[in-house]
Design an enzyme around this catalytic site. Structure first.
Site, mmCIF file in Angstrom:
data_model
loop_
_atom_site.group_PDB
_atom_site.id
_atom_site.type_symbol
_atom_site.label_atom_id
_atom_site.label_comp_id
_atom_site.label_asym_id
_atom_site.label_seq_id
_atom_site.Cartn_x
_atom_site.Cartn_y
_atom_site.Cartn_z
ATOM 1 N N GLY A 120 0.825 -1.208 0.000
ATOM 2 C CA GLY A 120 0.000 0.000 0.000
ATOM 3 C C GLY A 120 0.855 1.252 0.000
ATOM 4 N N SER A 122 1.381 3.731 -3.399
ATOM 5 C CA SER A 122 0.903 4.819 -4.265
ATOM 6 C C SER A 122 -0.499 5.276 -3.895
ATOM 7 C CB SER A 122 0.879 4.358 -5.722
ATOM 8 O OG SER A 122 2.170 4.133 -6.189
ATOM 9 N N GLU A 238 15.458 -7.755 -3.895
ATOM 10 C CA GLU A 238 15.136 -8.468 -5.122
ATOM 11 C C GLU A 238 15.652 -7.753 -6.364
ATOM 12 O OE1 GLU A 238 14.768 -11.349 -3.584
ATOM 13 O OE2 GLU A 238 13.817 -11.792 -5.490
ATOM 14 N N GLU A 351 12.436 8.207 -15.480
ATOM 15 C CA GLU A 351 12.860 9.603 -15.319
ATOM 16 C C GLU A 351 13.459 9.818 -13.926
ATOM 17 O OE1 GLU A 351 9.944 8.602 -16.796
ATOM 18 O OE2 GLU A 351 10.929 8.997 -18.721
#
Lengths: 368, 351
Positions: A120, A122, A238, A351
């Protein structure tokens, strides 16, 4: 490098996988029973997190040996876990920052594939700028009361648990007042809604609404107001599986191109350049492993995500172009293109990755 | 460390043995040696020396010192007075590239490795300045060949299109081209003298040239690294619009992309060098990719630095054009990027 572990792992795969598995991995992709059983068996025999200590379910392998195991599993197209963020992100975070009770309660079920987790993080107004999150958690005695919303939450509809990033101190500067809570998604006040994606190839995700949800204080992971560290460590775990998977995805994307005997010189050039990308990903990942194994300062992980994800996109696009030579686009390669879009968005957009490379690796100043 | 059971991996059949990483990072000893090389090359060849050579031409007087320090012995077999492998050699050649060394050091290493690949190693490999001429048809005593970085060479190694390798002495007169792209690495017209040794066609040309391509690729990575670093340093001091130009995202992204391309090239060089050193069947393909990737990365870095410097980068006085010239002169040698990508993609496929 000893190949004994690799031989043992191969024997394990031969024993545990169905007799007709090799060459038919695609067919078994949706076999949930096999995937769950395979994960449990992998954990029980120490192959799931082989670099972890034995008492936590690993085999104490050195990093390069564990890497060879993972590569072998990826090459054999071993059944994928049902909830990869649970073992890849949540379990390492709990291992690193959890209380003894939390480790006892969550680690084994999570690694075994019995406890599934959603991340949980964004929110509609907080994507790249995670520190701008606005889901709040107000302290009331030995509880937090949570209000807010998360979005793009993979498998929230299938998971029992969630690592939820909330604002616990609105008076502190943005990333300093964030806490990570381990939340039971069955708690009253939580509403999970699946979002329909642009196509089947786009990984499913959800939005999750929190309306006065009660979370016990002992469910804080790490420190109160110390959630930013949890979030950042989560993003580092990971890292090896990401480049390994990019390498192999690129290989698979190029397979139909490599198989053709009618490639024009300009296509051979593009194929060659993508082979350079493929080997570049593999060799950069291995240099990073070597640096870590030898204790040499290693800045290579910072480039692997942007390099690997964009190479996969180029490879998928090229493959679609080549197989569509007769003017009719093919859906299997289109699915690969569609699937490849997310990789430059999640886990830090390309970006943002470029900004981080320029600022943290190369020493350029921040904008403001 | 050779694993003779490793089969040639193709795009269709990778293996977990490819997780072998140990030859991808040079040993601590070699890393220290390369660090020393960086300091010594910088001391021997400051940019003032390079600028002077644009007027006066290159000189061989630093060569004996370079040999004495051992830089030309790396990657040669012990029987010829060498030590280490090609995987170690690339660390030194990257430093030679970074310093824009105005001696045929890289090309002599490339030539020496080609002789070794053809079974023509000899006792003076470490000390002889040697040029390398691929695609040499009908090379014979008395014929004239155009030689990359040939102004100071005393011997020439030729490789014919069908893979015959010869070693020639050089007749004393060498004519350096009039308008060299890089006067410190100029092409020279050289008349071949006595044929000292020869090996008939055997292995494919791309196998014979694999180590040579790795050498030149390492050199190009060094040139790229020099230019990227210089571009970053400029972005950290130049101010416009009230702030450092390096704080603008557009500049950061150009720099980041160049850095990624350079690390990609460095990885390909490391992988190719390890494959050559291990005698792996992957060496040919990886060497093609390494040379292609490093040419692209070096050109991108030198172009970027030119862009970042603005008009200042287009003056003679600036060090910038030294690296631009070096990259542009070197990028096509032993095959430009596009050509080599085609060869790599065609490798092992029915033609």
């Amino acid at each position: 490098m000893s190949n004994d572990h690799l031989a043992e792992y191969r024997a394990f795969l031969d024993r545990v996988l169905p007799a007709d598995y090799d060459g038919n991995a695609r067919e078994f992709r949706t076999d949930q029973k096999l995937r769950r059983e395979f994960q449990a068996a992998s954990f029980d025999e120490g192959w799931l997190v082989p670099e972890w200590p034995r008492d936590l379910g690993g085999r104490d392998l050195e990093l390069p040996e564990a890497l060879a195991i993972r590569i072998e599993g990826a090459l054999r197209r071993a059944p994928r876990q049902m909830c990869i963020q649970a073992t890849g992100v949540v379990a390492p975070a709990i291992r690193a920052l959890g209380t003894p009770e939390q480790k006892e309660r969550y680690l084994r079920p999570t690694l075994r594939g019995e406890a599934w987790w959603a991340l949980g993080m964004s929110e509609p107004g907080a994507g790249s700028d995670l520190a701008g999150l606005r889901t709040t958690a107000v302290r009331r005695g030995d509880e937090f009361i949570v209000n807010g919303q998360k979005i793009w939450t993979t498998q929230a509809d299938e998971s029992r648990w969630c690592t939820l990033y909330v604002r616990t101190d609105p008076d502190k500067p943005r990333h300093r007042g964030i806490t990570c809570l381990l939340v039971d998604l069955d708690t009253p006040g939580i509403d999970v809604r699946r979002i329909e994606t642009a196509g089947d190839a786009v990984e499913a995700f959800c939005e999750v609404f929190f309306d006065n949800v009660v979370v016990p204080v002992e469910n804080v992971l790490g420190e109160i107001d110390g959630g930013w560290i949890v979030a950042m460590s989560a993003l580092e775990h990971e890292r090896d599986m990401i480049w390994i998977n990019n390498w192999l995805e690129l290989q698979r994307a190029l397979a139909p191109v490599v198989a053709r005997d009618d490639l024009a010189p300009h296509q051979l050039e593009r194929l060659g350049r993508l082979m350079g990308d493929m080997e570049g990903i593999r060799l950069t990942g291995l240099r990073s492993v070597a640096n870590r194994a030898l204790g040499i300062p290693d800045a290579l992980p910072g480039i692997l995500k942007v390099f690997g994800s964009e190479a996969v996109q180029r490879g998928a696009a090229f493959s679609l172009e080549v197989v569509s030579a007769d003017g009719l686009a093919r859906s299997e390669q289109f699915d690969e293109v569609l699937e490849s879009f997310a990789a430059t968005i999640y886990g830090g957009t390309s970006e943002v990755q470029r900004n981080i490379i320029a600022e943290r690796i190369l020493g350029l100043p921040k904008e403001g | 460390m050779t694993d003779s059971t490793v089969e040639a991996s193709t795009p269709a059949s990778p293996s977990a043995e490819e997780a072998a990483w140990s030859s991808l990072v040079p040993s601590e000893e070699i890393r220290e040696f390369a660090a020393t090389a960086r300091e010594q090359f910088a001391t021997l060849f400051p940019s003032s020396v390079l600028h002077a050579m644009h007027h006066d031409g290159p000189r061989a007087d630093a060569w004996d010192g370079v040999v004495e320090q051992g830089y030309t012995s790396i990657g040669l077999p012990e029987e010829f007075g060498g030590l280490g492998t090609v995987a170690d050699l690339v660390a030194v050649l990257e430093e030679a590239g970074r310093a824009l060394v105005p001696l045929p050091l890289t090309v002599s290493a490339a030539a020496a490795q080609t002789l070794l690949a053809a079974g023509l190693g000899h006792g003076d490999l470490a000390s002889t300045r040697t040029g390398l001429v691929p695609r040499a048809s009908a090379a014979a005593p008395g014929s004239t060949v155009s030689v990359f970085d040939g102004a100071l060479v005393d011997e020439i190694v030729t490789v014919s299109p069908d893979g015959e390798v010869s070693r020639f002495a050089v007749v004393a007169e060498r004519r350096v081209e009039d308008r060299a792209i890089d006067p410190t690495r100029a092409t020279a017209e050289v008349t071949l003298g006595e044929r000292l040794a020869s090996a008939p066609p055997g292995a494919p040309v791309d196998d014979l040239l694999a180590a040579a391509r790795v050498c030149v690729a390492a050199d190009l990575v060094g040139v790229g690294a020099l230019s990227l670093q210089a571009g970053i340093e400029h972005a950290l001091v130049r101010e416009q619009f009230g702030r450092l130009i390096g704080s603008f995202q557009s500049i950061k992204h150009l720099i980041a992309d160049t850095h990624v391309g350079l690390e990609r090239a460095r990885s390909l060089v490391a992988g190719a060098a390890a494959a050559v050193a291990d005698g792996s069947p992957n060496a040919r393909r990886l060497s093609l990719l390494a040379k292609a990737g490093s040419a692209e990365a070096a050109l991108r870095a030198t172009n970027l630095r030119t862009q970042l410097l603005g008009a200042m980068g287009l003056t003679f006085e600036s060090d910038n054009h030294l690296a631009v010239r070096r990259a542009q002169q070197t990028a096509p040698f032993l095959g430009g990027a596009a050509d080599l990508y085609v060869r790599a993609a065609s490798d092992g496929r029915p033609s």
